[in-house]
Write a protein that holds these residues in place. Structure first.
Motif, short mmCIF file in Angstrom:
data_model
loop_
_atom_site.label_atom_id
_atom_site.label_comp_id
_atom_site.label_asym_id
_atom_site.label_seq_id
_atom_site.Cartn_x
_atom_site.Cartn_y
_atom_site.Cartn_z
N ALA A 258 70.29 126.64 158.26
CA ALA A 258 72.14 126.90 157.94
C ALA A 258 71.93 128.34 157.88
N ILE A 259 71.19 128.40 157.00
CA ILE A 259 71.78 129.94 156.17
C ILE A 259 71.87 130.81 157.70
N GLU A 260 70.68 131.04 158.69
CA GLU A 260 71.31 131.95 159.78
C GLU A 260 72.52 131.63 160.35
N SER A 261 72.53 130.27 160.68
CA SER A 261 73.66 130.27 161.81
C SER A 261 74.68 130.37 161.04
N PHE A 262 74.85 130.05 159.39
CA PHE A 262 76.67 130.10 159.19
C PHE A 262 76.69 131.54 158.31
N SER A 263 76.98 132.88 158.81
CA SER A 263 76.82 133.77 158.64
C SER A 263 78.65 133.98 158.61
N ASP A 264 78.85 134.05 158.83
CA ASP A 264 80.31 134.44 159.31
C ASP A 264 80.90 134.46 157.20
N LEU A 265 81.59 135.34 157.30
CA LEU A 265 82.70 135.15 156.07
C LEU A 265 83.58 133.74 155.83
N GLY A 266 83.59 133.34 154.72
CA GLY A 266 84.31 132.45 154.27
C GLY A 266 83.45 130.84 155.08
N SER A 267 82.04 131.02 155.03
CA SER A 267 81.41 129.78 155.68
C SER A 267 81.03 129.49 154.96
N GLY A 268 81.19 129.39 153.13
CA GLY A 268 80.00 129.29 152.07
C GLY A 268 80.57 127.53 151.89
N ILE A 269 81.90 126.97 152.90
CA ILE A 269 81.86 125.51 152.73
C ILE A 269 81.10 124.90 153.34
N HIS A 270 80.70 125.90 154.82
CA HIS A 270 80.11 124.78 155.29
C HIS A 270 78.77 124.94 155.26
N ILE A 271 77.77 125.47 154.52
CA ILE A 271 77.17 126.01 153.98
C ILE A 271 76.46 124.15 152.88
N ALA A 272 77.42 124.94 152.25
CA ALA A 272 76.93 123.21 151.34
C ALA A 272 77.23 122.20 151.59
N MET A 273 78.42 122.20 153.31
CA MET A 273 77.82 120.90 153.57
C MET A 273 76.79 120.47 154.04
N GLN A 274 76.11 121.27 153.93
CA GLN A 274 75.36 121.55 155.01
C GLN A 274 73.91 121.11 153.57
N ASP A 275 74.45 121.77 152.93
CA ASP A 275 72.81 121.21 151.27
C ASP A 275 73.35 119.86 151.08
N LEU A 276 74.50 119.62 150.62
CA LEU A 276 74.82 117.80 150.76
C LEU A 276 73.71 117.14 151.53
N ASP A 277 74.18 117.49 153.40
CA ASP A 277 74.05 116.47 153.92
C ASP A 277 71.86 116.91 153.76
N ILE A 278 71.49 118.07 153.83
CA ILE A 278 69.98 118.03 153.55
C ILE A 278 69.76 117.36 151.66
N ARG A 279 70.37 117.18 151.08
CA ARG A 279 69.72 117.12 149.54
C ARG A 279 70.36 115.85 148.95
N GLY A 280 71.68 115.52 149.33
CA GLY A 280 72.38 113.84 148.74
C GLY A 280 73.50 114.57 148.28
N ALA A 281 74.35 113.82 148.21
CA ALA A 281 75.12 113.11 146.73
C ALA A 281 74.68 113.22 145.39
N GLY A 282 75.26 114.03 144.64
CA GLY A 282 75.28 113.14 143.16
C GLY A 282 75.65 112.13 142.76
N ASN A 283 74.69 111.49 142.32
CA ASN A 283 74.87 109.87 141.29
C ASN A 283 77.20 110.10 141.02
N LEU A 284 77.59 109.61 140.95
CA LEU A 284 78.75 109.16 140.23
C LEU A 284 78.34 108.98 138.86
N LEU A 285 77.80 107.99 138.93
CA LEU A 285 77.83 108.03 137.28
C LEU A 285 76.40 108.49 136.71
N GLY A 286 75.90 109.01 135.65
CA GLY A 286 74.06 110.20 135.94
C GLY A 286 74.12 111.36 135.76
N ALA A 287 73.79 111.28 135.58
CA ALA A 287 72.87 113.02 135.61
C ALA A 287 72.17 113.43 136.58
#
Length: 428
Positions: free
Chosen positions: A203-232
């Motif tokens: 992911a970090i190698e593919s998204f190297s364009d300027l302003g690609s932080g949101i795409h990296i964050a989406m990959q992180d969301l897909d890899i790690r999973g979304a946080g619980n709505l309630l709880g820590a």
């Protein structure tokens, strides 16, 4: 640096004063925060325009070796630049210092880390900023707040041990001038990477364009999973389901709670009942010919992409823009495609009427409603409108009930256009 704060700390900050408005700025929002934004619990604004005269940072994942380090350092020194070299553990910093001195004897090297006395650390950073040294070997303490335009090469040792947002932050320390910058992510040559580490590096190698932080964050969301709505918990089980399925299940659960368990409260709070969707989505089935013909859109991959885009359209303006693009690229829209383009409108009307499924088969339209446990729907104005249409058209409409599910069978519906006209008439 929102990723540095846990849920407990954020809650303490909010308790300092009531009605606090929170503005979060992040290069890569953590999965929980991004999930809140995508589901509409927070507003999200993405800044995609880079500063003037900046170039994308050339990012490479390499099997660690002396050749890569020597080549990278020598090239940067040849253009009178400087180098960051990052290691995730303090113990390995001095080994790297010896390695660089051995490979590039002319390089002036200095080490910095968080366990040094503050005065010594400050002096090391200032001396490096003044170009008294060529290579700074440090831990991740430099990942934010460091702005040194003359440093345009960064080497990250053992990159598989870093998080995705951390790698993005580190890479952002270079390329801060109008020079081309380089980021080398070194991994051990003979040790296999875990699947998660491999995905992070890809992911970090593919998204190297300027302003690609949101795409990296989406990959992180897909890899790690979304946080619980309630709880820590900052991450959850989204990776097992996929993001779209997770969102669909979440929306259905919220709708179910709102219309069944908390229907009394919902009725009291509801100002405009006609705008309440009693179902999260409506499934459309048909035996009609509804498609993008191969002689209209020749490429199969393009047809699939267009089907996916059409499936996500909900607003009339977006649908009109989609039609305009089709006409502009492929010419006049054929009849079977024109019928297909009426499906989003049909689905939207059906959802507003509390219809879970519409089947257009053998010249009839079958509308399937939510089950009888949803008392709020069967007391609503929308179901009243469906009954009014049944009463006004007794010969055309039949009511059926099977396994606790009610449905209408409406005759003489030979195309999608007629189905849309009937549901529009019911809502009006």
């Amino acid at each position: 640096e929102e990723q540095k704060f846990g849920v407990a700390v954020k809650e303490k900050l909010k308790q300092m004063k009531t009605n606090v408005d929170t503005l979060t700025m992040s290069a890569t929002p953590i999965p929980r925060t991004l999930q809140f934004s995508l589901m509409g619990a927070r507003d999200l604004t993405s800044l995609n325009t880079p500063p003037a005269n900046r170039y994308p940072i050339i990012t490479s994942v390499c099997a660690g070796g002396d050749d890569i380090v020597a080549e990278a350092v020598n090239f940067e020194l040849s253009r009178n630049g400087q180098v960051f070299m990052i290691n995730n553990r303090i113990e390995g910093l001095y080994e790297l210092e010896a390695q660089v001195k051995r490979l590039v004897p002319d390089a002036r090297v200095i080490v910095a880390h968080g366990q040094m006395p503050p005065e010594k650390l400050e002096k090391a950073i200032i001396d490096f900023a003044n170009h008294d040294y060529d290579v700074l070997i440090a831990t991740t303490i430099i990942e934010s707040g460091i702005d040194m335009p003359n440093v345009n090469t960064i080497i990250v040792n053992n990159a598989q041990n870093f998080g995705l947002s951390e790698l993005h932050q580190l890479r952002g320390r270079v390329g801060r001038s109008n020079r081309k910058a380089f980021c080398y992510l070194l991994v051990p040559p003979h040790i296999p990477l875990t699947p998660v580490a491999r995905r992070r590096l890809q992911a970090i190698e593919s998204f190297s364009d300027l302003g690609s932080g949101i795409h990296i964050a989406m990959q992180d969301l897909d890899i790690r999973g979304a946080g619980n709505l309630l709880g820590a918990e900052q991450s959850g089980f989204i990776a097992d389901l996929g993001y779209e399925t997770y969102q669909k299940i979440l929306k259905e659960a919220v709708t179910e709670l709102r219309t069944e368990e908390f229907s009394d409260l919902e009725q009291a709070d509801r100002l405009d009942e006609s705008q309440t969707d009693f179902v999260a989505d409506c499934v459309i089935e048909s035996d009609m010919e509804l498609l993008l013909p191969a002689d209209y859109v020749p490429t199969e991959s393009e047809r699939i992409a267009l089907y996916q885009e059409l499936d996500g359209i909900e607003r009339e303006l977006d649908l009109q823009a989609f039609k305009n693009r089709l006409t502009d690229r492929f010419g006049a829209i054929p009849p079977v495609t024109a019928e297909l383009l009426r499906i989003p409108r049909l689905r939207s009307l059906a959802r507003r009427l509390g219809i879970e499924k519409v089947a257009l088969k053998q010249g009839r339209m079958y509308t399937y409603f939510v089950d009888e446990s949803n008392k709020a729907y069967y007391q609503s104005e929308m179901f009243g409108k469906m009954l009014a249409y049944l009463t006004a058209n007794p010969r055309r409409v039949q009511i059926r009930e099977r396994n606790g599910k009610r449905s209408f069978a409406i005759a003489d519906v030979t195309n999608v256009e007629t189905a849309v006209a009937i549901l529009s008439e019911i809502i009006a």
